[in-house]
Design a protein around this motif. Structure first.
Motif, short mmCIF file in Angstrom:
data_model
loop_
_atom_site.label_atom_id
_atom_site.label_comp_id
_atom_site.label_asym_id
_atom_site.label_seq_id
_atom_site.Cartn_x
_atom_site.Cartn_y
_atom_site.Cartn_z
N GLY A 165 0.87 -1.02 0.16
CA GLY A 165 0.06 -0.03 -0.10
C GLY A 165 0.76 1.49 -0.03
N HIS A 166 2.10 1.14 0.12
CA HIS A 166 2.86 2.57 0.29
C HIS A 166 2.95 2.99 -1.11
CE1 HIS A 166 6.80 4.92 0.19
NE2 HIS A 166 6.05 5.50 1.14
N VAL A 175 2.33 5.92 -6.91
CA VAL A 175 2.72 7.14 -6.02
C VAL A 175 3.09 6.64 -4.76
CG1 VAL A 175 1.88 9.57 -5.32
CG2 VAL A 175 1.52 8.55 -7.81
N PRO A 176 3.82 7.23 -3.89
CA PRO A 176 3.96 6.84 -2.50
C PRO A 176 2.72 7.43 -1.68
CG PRO A 176 5.77 8.43 -3.09
CD PRO A 176 4.79 8.09 -4.39
N ASN A 177 2.31 6.46 -0.97
CA ASN A 177 1.13 6.96 0.12
C ASN A 177 1.48 6.78 1.57
OD1 ASN A 177 -1.86 6.26 -1.52
ND2 ASN A 177 0.06 5.79 -2.70
N GLY A 226 -15.46 15.64 16.34
CA GLY A 226 -14.41 15.15 17.25
C GLY A 226 -13.74 13.88 17.20
N ARG A 227 -14.54 13.12 16.22
CA ARG A 227 -14.08 11.65 16.00
C ARG A 227 -13.02 11.78 15.05
NH1 ARG A 227 -18.96 8.14 13.97
NH2 ARG A 227 -17.49 6.67 14.72
N ARG A 228 -12.15 10.82 15.11
CA ARG A 228 -10.95 10.69 14.25
C ARG A 228 -11.48 9.80 13.02
NH1 ARG A 228 -7.75 7.14 17.52
NH2 ARG A 228 -5.92 7.53 16.16
N TYR A 229 -10.67 10.38 11.85
CA TYR A 229 -11.05 9.95 10.42
C TYR A 229 -9.84 9.59 9.69
CZ TYR A 229 -15.67 11.63 11.52
OH TYR A 229 -16.99 11.84 11.78
N ARG A 230 -9.82 8.59 9.25
CA ARG A 230 -8.47 7.86 8.64
C ARG A 230 -8.65 7.71 6.97
NH1 ARG A 230 -6.56 3.35 11.92
NH2 ARG A 230 -8.22 2.12 10.98
N ASN A 231 -7.59 8.28 6.27
CA ASN A 231 -7.64 8.11 4.78
C ASN A 231 -6.14 7.75 4.44
OD1 ASN A 231 -10.11 8.63 3.16
ND2 ASN A 231 -9.99 10.60 4.79
N ALA A 232 -6.11 7.31 3.34
CA ALA A 232 -4.73 6.96 2.45
C ALA A 232 -4.68 8.16 1.57
CB ALA A 232 -4.64 5.71 1.80
N MET A 233 -3.42 8.59 1.61
CA MET A 233 -3.21 9.79 0.73
C MET A 233 -1.85 9.66 0.06
SD MET A 233 -5.50 12.03 1.99
CE MET A 233 -4.92 13.31 1.07
N PHE A 234 -1.82 10.23 -1.36
CA PHE A 234 -0.40 10.52 -2.10
C PHE A 234 0.21 11.51 -1.44
CE2 PHE A 234 -2.38 9.63 -6.61
CZ PHE A 234 -2.45 8.21 -6.34
N TYR A 235 1.32 11.25 -1.48
CA TYR A 235 2.42 12.22 -0.68
C TYR A 235 3.44 12.69 -1.55
CZ TYR A 235 5.58 8.97 1.42
OH TYR A 235 6.67 7.98 1.38
N GLY A 236 4.41 13.56 -1.38
CA GLY A 236 5.44 14.23 -1.74
C GLY A 236 6.18 14.66 -0.56
N THR A 237 7.52 14.73 -0.57
CA THR A 237 8.39 15.19 0.35
C THR A 237 9.02 16.50 -0.06
OG1 THR A 237 10.39 13.62 -0.59
CG2 THR A 237 8.77 13.03 1.47
N ASP A 238 9.33 17.42 0.89
CA ASP A 238 9.84 18.78 0.59
C ASP A 238 10.85 18.95 1.68
OD1 ASP A 238 10.46 21.10 -0.80
OD2 ASP A 238 9.16 22.03 0.68
#
Length: 152
Positions: free
Chosen positions: A28-29, A34-36, A47-59
């Motif tokens: 899944g990474h 694309v890295p996730n 106030g609940r916690r919500y979770r998602n997988a997201m594409f990411y980049g680094t800076d």
């Protein structure tokens, strides 16, 4: 960082998150080429916690996200609206878990990071053409590590 977490209502995203967490990102990474990462935000009203997988980049040592949403709409995605109201978030990149503070990039920084992210995931250019809004670019800056036993 304990308590119940609600996964994305999109079944494919929820399955992606489950695979990612179960394998510390080995499965899944790299999704869609694309890295996730896994991002957990706090609901702005619930106030609940919500979770998602997201594409990411680094800076440098920062992580960069694009708030396009899974479907192109005239409104920002819920995770972004939650993050804007509650900028302290939980992040998992592969097996590493930490808290971060989120902020929306502006001006020249946004333009530079948008170029980075559209190079990484050109689909964002198509999204940009189909929406009337300016798609936010989010910067995550690490604030602290999370204990190995906790899960975002």
């Amino acid at each position: 960082m304990s308590g119940d977490v609600v996964d994305s209502p999109d079944r494919s995203v929820a399955e992606h998150v489950r695979r990612y967490l179960a394998t510390d990102g080995r499965d899944g990474h790299l999704e869609g080429g694309v890295p996730n990462l896994v991002l957990t935000v706090t609901g702005r009203t619930s106030g609940r916690r919500y979770r998602n997988a997201m594409f990411y980049g680094t800076d440098g040592d920062r992580y960069v996200l694009v708030a396009s949403g899974s479907a192109v709409t005239a409104t920002h995605p819920s995770w972004y609206r939650n993050l804007a109201a509650n900028p302290v978030v939980e992040v998992q990149v592969r097996g590493e878990r930490f808290t971060a503070t989120a902020r929306t990039a502006q001006g020249a920084e946004r333009r530079r990071l948008w170029a980075l992210m559209t190079t990484l995931a050109p689909v964002y250019l198509a999204y940009e053409e189909r929406t009337p809004r300016t798609i936010p670019v989010v910067v995550l800056e690490r604030t602290e590590g999370v204990s190995p036993g906790s899960r975002p």
